[in-house]
Enzyme design. Structure first.
Site, PDB file in Angstrom:
ATOM      1  N   SER A 508       0.531  -0.918  -0.065  1.00  0.00           N
ATOM      2  CA  SER A 508      -0.009   0.084  -0.695  1.00  0.00           C
ATOM      3  C   SER A 508       1.037   1.096  -0.173  1.00  0.00           C
ATOM      4  CB  SER A 508      -0.826   0.074   1.155  1.00  0.00           C
ATOM      5  OG  SER A 508      -1.958   1.443   0.988  1.00  0.00           O
ATOM      6  N   ASP A 594      -9.613  -2.630  -6.380  1.00  0.00           N
ATOM      7  CA  ASP A 594      -9.178  -2.496  -5.556  1.00  0.00           C
ATOM      8  C   ASP A 594      -9.368  -1.113  -5.300  1.00  0.00           C
ATOM      9  OD1 ASP A 594      -6.999  -1.033  -3.459  1.00  0.00           O
ATOM     10  OD2 ASP A 594      -5.617  -2.323  -3.997  1.00  0.00           O
ATOM     11  N   HIS A 640      -8.402  -3.916  -1.145  1.00  0.00           N
ATOM     12  CA  HIS A 640      -6.963  -3.712  -1.063  1.00  0.00           C
ATOM     13  C   HIS A 640      -6.306  -4.015   0.193  1.00  0.00           C
ATOM     14  CE1 HIS A 640      -3.973  -0.116  -0.702  1.00  0.00           C
ATOM     15  NE2 HIS A 640      -3.868  -0.702   0.202  1.00  0.00           N
TER      16      HIS A 640
END
Length: 664
Positions: A508, A594, A640
């Site tokens: 991330s 995502d 995600h």
């Protein structure tokens, strides 16, 4: 090459724009590329998967937090909800229901809340492909019955035996709070709406169950409203109107609010208190201030005590505040511990606080702190029959501006010649969030196989308190990059591996610093693995229609409104700074669904990086010149950084197979 196949499709769907077409083409070519090369990792991936599954059998049962209610203990395992008795040593358990019974076989349980009289249980179920959860209310009894299903829920709490408050989530935002009743006249109504897009709303219940708090938080500012659980239909009351830059959270005890806040100097967390009737900031009185460079992880309120869970220079400890003797006691925890996990314990009158301690290589261990005995009890659990000869070292690296940056290092005590061992470095450094150091089977496996693991607690994260975050966000982002470089250089200087055996891992927002380091100092590492990385900061922050852009401005700045900010982001953004040079090999896992990190940015990053690496190789076509592998593995499932155990097991195994090949 792809272009030739397009015209026939074009006739069927004339609404496809050229950017959508190029996105579809990029996606297709990356999927084909992965299909072509994945075979070379198959055997190694299979071996690693089998090993991790074996380890998982031993380590899995130590987990799931228990919810204690008088003599009843509720817990969840493998999608089943169980009920047992607290004093039952024989291990008798009743299965209440399973997610499969409810028709949600592919979902996992995220949160459990039980009504005070234990008649109802609300649970949230989340599938791996979505950020939104579904809340299901079960009427408990000999045969539990599904009473209600509420879609798109983020947080929820019981105000009374039959009144539930919840927040709804849409497009990654939570801005509405509803109340729903389970009395004879069932009804649902909207209670609160947040107007500011930078704020996210959640609900919490104070430990003594006296108030529900409606918490509206941005990245830097917060505001709390109280719902009186004795009068759940009355309008919520404001504690203190939001004040830019001041965060506060509320607990309650004996008609006083205990306020955890950044108000006052220094701007770190302090515990303050004020009467419920006059809760404004002018009435807040200091109870306890944290020491400098200390991170507050959590706080638990009890009838006569309060426990603060703290981190300082990588070490964990408890501060126990007694409201009776007005004393504060500090209790240091085992040196191997890196993370706390609190056990849910709704009864605030208890004399014991339960929690677990863990580290990347230590499965969770149960501990209890007794107020009466004033001591820490390590609770006996079945020992995991795996290696324990892992050495934990804590180091400090001197960054470019002389700031000392903590590093936590794990390695096998039996390892000889550490400079020849593979090293896996972890980094995050954003949002004031600590680097994740909870237990993972693969970390244990790597230690067994002789790897060194290093966790770099760079600025931008929260490891040394709120100022540590502030010092690494917006116009200070480059400090996190300097910290990471200093950490890697120190590790190599001290004889922990060397560049050709060093890899970097990030997920991330950690992708910003990892990707930036690849541009500025590619010679420090041989390979990099990224999971759903944020690599195109500039373009993403220019797109205000994306769900998170507005609220993220407090972390990255607003390039649309500020020319200086735009130039600064451009100076470190991984995508913007790719140049023709020799890069490390890179393996990226990304997710088609995502919502947080758009796949478009990752696709363009991979294309540009591959081109730069190939251009460099063709210009310097010396014999033995290495061409890095730039691989993108796009997952159709998972959202995600959030996949099922099976999917994440396969992802991890592919990453490790890649690293084993790259570091030889």
């Amino acid at each position: 090459q792809e272009g030739t196949k397009i015209p026939s499709k074009r006739k069927q769907n004339t609404s496809l724009t050229s950017s959508e077409l190029s996105y579809k083409n990029l996606l297709k070519s990356e999927q084909e590329n992965w299909n072509d090369i994945s075979a070379r990792y198959k055997a190694m991936t299979k071996r690693i998967t089998e090993k991790l599954e074996e380890l998982h059998k031993y380590t899995f049962n130590s987990g799931s937090p228990r919810i204690r209610f008088g003599e009843n203990v509720y817990f969840e395992e493998n999608g089943c909800i169980f009920l047992s008795k607290a004093d039952d040593d024989e291990g008798n358990v009743d299965v209440l229901f399973s997610t499969e019974d409810l028709g949600f076989s592919d979902a996992f349980i995220q949160r459990i809340r039980i009504s005070p009289d234990q008649r109802y249980m609300a649970i949230s179920l989340k599938s791996e492909n979505s950020e939104e959860a579904t809340c299901i209310i079960m009427k408990l009894g000999h045969f539990p019955v599904m009473e209600k299903v509420i879609p798109n829920v983020f947080s929820f709490e019981w105000a009374t035996n039959d009144v539930l408050y919840y927040t709804s989530q849409k497009n990654l935002k939570c801005q509405n709070v509803f109340m729903t009743t389970f009395t004879n006249q069932k009804h649902t109504k909207l209670v609160y709406t947040e107007q500011d897009a930078r704020f996210f709303v959640d609900i919490y219940c104070t430990k003594d169950r006296r108030f529900l708090t409606i918490n509206s938080n941005s990245k830097t500012t917060s505001e709390v409203w109280l719902v009186d659980c004795r009068h759940p239909f009355k309008l919520p009351a404001l504690v203190q109107a939001r004040t830019k830059g001041i965060i506060y959270h509320i607990e309650h005890r004996n008609d006083e609010l205990y306020i955890l806040t950044t108000y006052g100097e220094p701007a770190e967390y302090k515990l303050m208190k004020a009467p419920v009737a006059s809760s404004g900031m002018e009435n807040w009185q200091l109870v306890y201030a944290l020491e400098e460079k200390t991170k507050l992880v959590d706080l638990e309120m009890f009838s006569d005590h309060c426990i603060m869970f703290l981190k300082n220079a990588g070490h964990l400890y408890l501060s126990v505040i007694s409201f009776v003797s007005h004393s504060v006691q500090s209790i240091k925890l085992p040196t191997w511990a890196c993370e706390f996990e609190l056990e849910s314990h709704p009864e605030h009158t208890t004399g014991t606080c339960y929690f677990q301690l863990t580290s990347p290589v230590h499965p969770p261990k149960h501990f209890a702190y007794s107020f009466k005995e004033n001591n820490l009890i390590e609770q006996a659990v079945q020992e995991v029959p795996i290696i324990t000869n892992c050495h934990t070292t804590r180091l400090l690296a001197k960054s470019k501006d002389e700031t000392l940056v903590p590093i936590t290092v794990f390695h096998n005590m039996n390892s000889k010649e550490l400079h020849r061992k593979p090293l896996l470095i972890h980094v995050y450094g954003a949002y004031g969030i600590d680097l994740n150091m909870s237990f993972k089977e693969e970390k244990l496996m790597l230690i067994e196989e002789g790897w060194i693991l290093a966790y770099c607690h760079v600025r931008g994260g929260g490891e040394l308190g709120l100022s540590w975050h502030k010092d690494g966000c917006q116009h200070n982002k480059l400090k996190g990059l300097h910290d990471l470089k200093a950490c890697i250089m120190l590790l190599h200087e001290l004889g922990f591996s060397q560049p050709k055996y060093t890899a970097l891992a990030a997920a991330s927002a950690g992708g910003v610093l990892a990707g930036a380091l690849c541009n500025t100092d590619p010679e420090l590492i041989r390979a990099m693995v990224l999971q759903a990385p944020f690599v195109d900061v500039l373009n993403t922050m220019m797109k205000t229609h994306l769900p998170l852009t507005i609220e993220e401005q407090e972390e990255w700045g607003n390039p649309l409104a500020d020319e200086k900010c735009m130039k600064y982001i451009k100076s470190y953004c991984p995508y913007q700074n790719i140049k023709t040079q020799c890069y490390p090999s890179v393996f990226i896992t990304a997710y088609e669904n995502d919502q947080r990190v758009p796949l478009t940015g990752i696709l363009q990053y991979v294309q540009k990086l591959r081109k730069a690496a190939l251009d460099h190789a063709s210009r310097t076509s010396k014999k033995g010149n290495r061409i890095p592998n730039i691989i993108l593995d796009i997952q159709a499932n998972g959202s995600h950084c959030d996949s099922s155990w099976e999917d994440s097991l396969n992802e991890v195994a592919r990453h490790l197979a890649f690293l084993n090949k790259e570091l030889e």
